[in-house]
Enzyme design. Structure first.
Site, mmCIF file in Angstrom:
data_model
loop_
_atom_site.group_PDB
_atom_site.id
_atom_site.type_symbol
_atom_site.label_atom_id
_atom_site.label_comp_id
_atom_site.label_asym_id
_atom_site.label_seq_id
_atom_site.Cartn_x
_atom_site.Cartn_y
_atom_site.Cartn_z
ATOM 1 N N TYR A 105 -2.244 -1.497 10.382
ATOM 2 C CA TYR A 105 -2.223 -1.562 8.918
ATOM 3 C C TYR A 105 -0.873 -1.084 8.378
ATOM 4 O O TYR A 105 -0.257 -1.737 7.539
ATOM 5 C CB TYR A 105 -3.378 -0.710 8.371
ATOM 6 C CG TYR A 105 -3.631 -0.854 6.892
ATOM 7 C CD1 TYR A 105 -4.477 -1.841 6.402
ATOM 8 C CD2 TYR A 105 -3.043 0.011 5.967
ATOM 9 C CE1 TYR A 105 -4.725 -1.974 5.032
ATOM 10 C CE2 TYR A 105 -3.283 -0.114 4.611
ATOM 11 C CZ TYR A 105 -4.125 -1.107 4.146
ATOM 12 O OH TYR A 105 -4.361 -1.227 2.786
ATOM 13 N N SER A 124 0.860 -1.190 0.000
ATOM 14 C CA SER A 124 0.000 0.000 0.000
ATOM 15 C C SER A 124 0.895 1.239 0.000
ATOM 16 O O SER A 124 2.087 1.142 0.329
ATOM 17 C CB SER A 124 -0.843 -0.021 1.284
ATOM 18 O OG SER A 124 -1.492 1.213 1.497
HETATM 19 N N1 LIG Z 1 -8.758 -0.262 -1.414
HETATM 20 C C1 LIG Z 1 -7.685 0.466 -1.237
HETATM 21 O O1 LIG Z 1 -7.738 1.710 -1.263
HETATM 22 C C2 LIG Z 1 -6.339 -0.196 -0.994
HETATM 23 C C3 LIG Z 1 -5.198 0.602 -1.054
HETATM 24 C C4 LIG Z 1 -3.950 0.017 -0.842
HETATM 25 C C5 LIG Z 1 -3.864 -1.328 -0.585
HETATM 26 N N2 LIG Z 1 -5.000 -2.081 -0.536
HETATM 27 C C6 LIG Z 1 -4.839 -3.502 -0.233
HETATM 28 O O2 LIG Z 1 -5.368 -4.285 -1.271
HETATM 29 C C7 LIG Z 1 -5.771 -5.556 -0.751
HETATM 30 C C8 LIG Z 1 -7.174 -5.872 -1.210
HETATM 31 O O3 LIG Z 1 -8.052 -4.925 -0.668
HETATM 32 P P1 LIG Z 1 -9.426 -4.487 -1.344
HETATM 33 O O4 LIG Z 1 -9.484 -3.009 -1.236
HETATM 34 O O5 LIG Z 1 -9.576 -5.133 -2.660
HETATM 35 O O6 LIG Z 1 -10.459 -5.074 -0.267
HETATM 36 P P2 LIG Z 1 -11.824 -5.876 -0.381
HETATM 37 O O7 LIG Z 1 -12.453 -5.719 0.955
HETATM 38 O O8 LIG Z 1 -12.594 -5.487 -1.603
HETATM 39 O O9 LIG Z 1 -11.345 -7.377 -0.581
HETATM 40 C C9 LIG Z 1 -10.680 -8.058 0.416
HETATM 41 C C10 LIG Z 1 -10.596 -9.525 0.052
HETATM 42 O O10 LIG Z 1 -9.877 -10.176 1.103
HETATM 43 C C11 LIG Z 1 -10.645 -11.260 1.555
HETATM 44 N N3 LIG Z 1 -10.360 -11.466 2.975
HETATM 45 C C12 LIG Z 1 -10.634 -10.664 4.015
HETATM 46 N N4 LIG Z 1 -10.218 -11.240 5.163
HETATM 47 C C13 LIG Z 1 -9.676 -12.424 4.790
HETATM 48 C C14 LIG Z 1 -9.082 -13.486 5.508
HETATM 49 N N5 LIG Z 1 -8.980 -13.460 6.848
HETATM 50 N N6 LIG Z 1 -8.637 -14.570 4.824
HETATM 51 C C15 LIG Z 1 -8.764 -14.636 3.485
HETATM 52 N N7 LIG Z 1 -9.320 -13.658 2.744
HETATM 53 C C16 LIG Z 1 -9.765 -12.572 3.405
HETATM 54 C C17 LIG Z 1 -12.085 -10.940 1.271
HETATM 55 O O11 LIG Z 1 -12.823 -12.144 1.176
HETATM 56 C C18 LIG Z 1 -11.942 -10.232 -0.066
HETATM 57 O O12 LIG Z 1 -11.873 -11.184 -1.116
HETATM 58 C C19 LIG Z 1 -5.618 -5.455 0.771
HETATM 59 O O13 LIG Z 1 -4.417 -6.064 1.167
HETATM 60 C C20 LIG Z 1 -5.569 -3.970 1.006
HETATM 61 O O14 LIG Z 1 -4.875 -3.657 2.178
HETATM 62 C C21 LIG Z 1 -6.238 -1.562 -0.730
#
Ligand SMILES: NC(=O)c1ccc[n+]([C@@H]2O[C@H](COP(=O)([O-])OP(=O)(O)OC[C@H]3O[C@@H](n4cnc5c(N)ncnc54)[C@H](O)[C@@H]3O)[C@@H](O)[C@H]2O)c1
Length: 269
Positions: A164, A151
């Protein structure tokens, strides 16, 4: 792969496992990799039936072999087991994307220790377990791609996100160590560092902002992005998918141990 198609990732015959891929960024990475020909193991904490429905929809669109294993990344055995299930299903593990993620925000003196433990377990410790299990499988074919979804918070901090930010910085460290240990093995290890991406993960932060400032959801989205992201636009999940696929191309075979920011300028400030 010849010099002519160095930029064209061809994942035909490859097998990819993507943690947390039923939604958001992980789902977009799965779609992009399936579009390039990869067979995919999806993962999430949804039931087998729910996850298999997601897999079926993707398989129809991309005519690819897409399966689902429910596994909670907070459980080390389940994390390692997910990689073994992928090997059992496809006979190989070529690409590992450590993407599963959760969020919790509070000042450190109010931060519940159990939330700290869960965030570190899901986002950092699980990546240790999936990676230690995947590397020997990748070495069998002298080819592998480990892609850790860190991130902007793997590079800089924000208040109220102690767990985080710590997990995402830790993931950058793990990325570098694994890259060094495998340099010369045909295995690369890189981190993608997205800025704000509009997915369900950030919905509570948008809602909290709307409530705090007495504004509607659309205005809160604009406000959220305005503070951190000079581009003033959300990153699209598909842009992270495309970056992940690029890391699987021959053009990227010398990119290892690095962090690739896709953050609209957030960390350039
Ligand atoms: N959305 C943002 O702005 C952003 C920015 C930087 C990094 N990220 C990172 O990207 C990644 C994906 O995030 P996203 O925004 O797509 O979120 P999201 O909530 O849309 O998806 C999260 C996914 O992780 C799965 N998940 C949650 N807890 C879990 C667990 N204990 N075991 C297995 N699977 C689990 C969920 O089922 C889902 O498929 C994360 O690591 C997040 O930190 C997101």
């Amino acid at each position: 792969m010849g010099k002519d198609d160095i930029m064209t990732p061809d994942l035909n015959g490859r097998a990819a496992v993507i943690t947390g891929s039923t939604s958001g960024i992980g789902h977009a990475i799965a779609a992009a990799m399936a579009a390039s020909g990869a067979r995919i193991m999806l993962n999430g904490i949804e039931s087998r039936a729910e996850g298999e429905a997601v897999a079926e929809r993707l398989a129809k669109v991309y005519s690819s072999d897409i399966r689902y294993t429910p596994a909670d990344m907070a459980d080390p055995e389940a994390a390692s087991g997910l990689v073994e299930d992928t090997y059992a299903a496809f006979g190989r593990v070529d690409v590992l994307v450590n993407n599963a993620g959760i969020q919790y925000t509070a000042p450190i003196e109010e931060f519940p220790p159990e939330q700290w433990d869960r965030i570190l377990a899901v986002m950092l410790t699980s990546s240790f377990h999936t990676t230690r299990t995947a590397v020997p499988r990748m070495r069998e074919n002298a080819w592998g791609r480990i892609i850790n979804i860190s991130s902007a918070h793997g590079r800089v901090a924000s208040p109220n996100k102690s767990a985080y930010v710590s997990a995402k910085h830790g993931l950058v460290g793990l990325t570098r160590v694994v890259a060094l240990e495998n340099a010369g093995n045909g295995i690369t290890s890189n981190a993608i560092c997205p800025g704000w991406v509009e997915t369900p993960l950030i919905r509570p932060q948008i809602e909290a902002l709307a409530e705090r400032d007495g504004i509607d959801i659309e205005a809160a989205k604009v406000e959220l992005v305005r503070h951190k992201q000079p581009s003033q636009r959300f990153v699209q999940p598909e842009q992270i998918g495309a970056m992940a696929v690029f890391l699987c191309s021959d053009a990227a075979s010398q990119i290892t141990g690095t962090e690739l920011s896709v953050d609209g300028g957030w960390t350039a400030q």
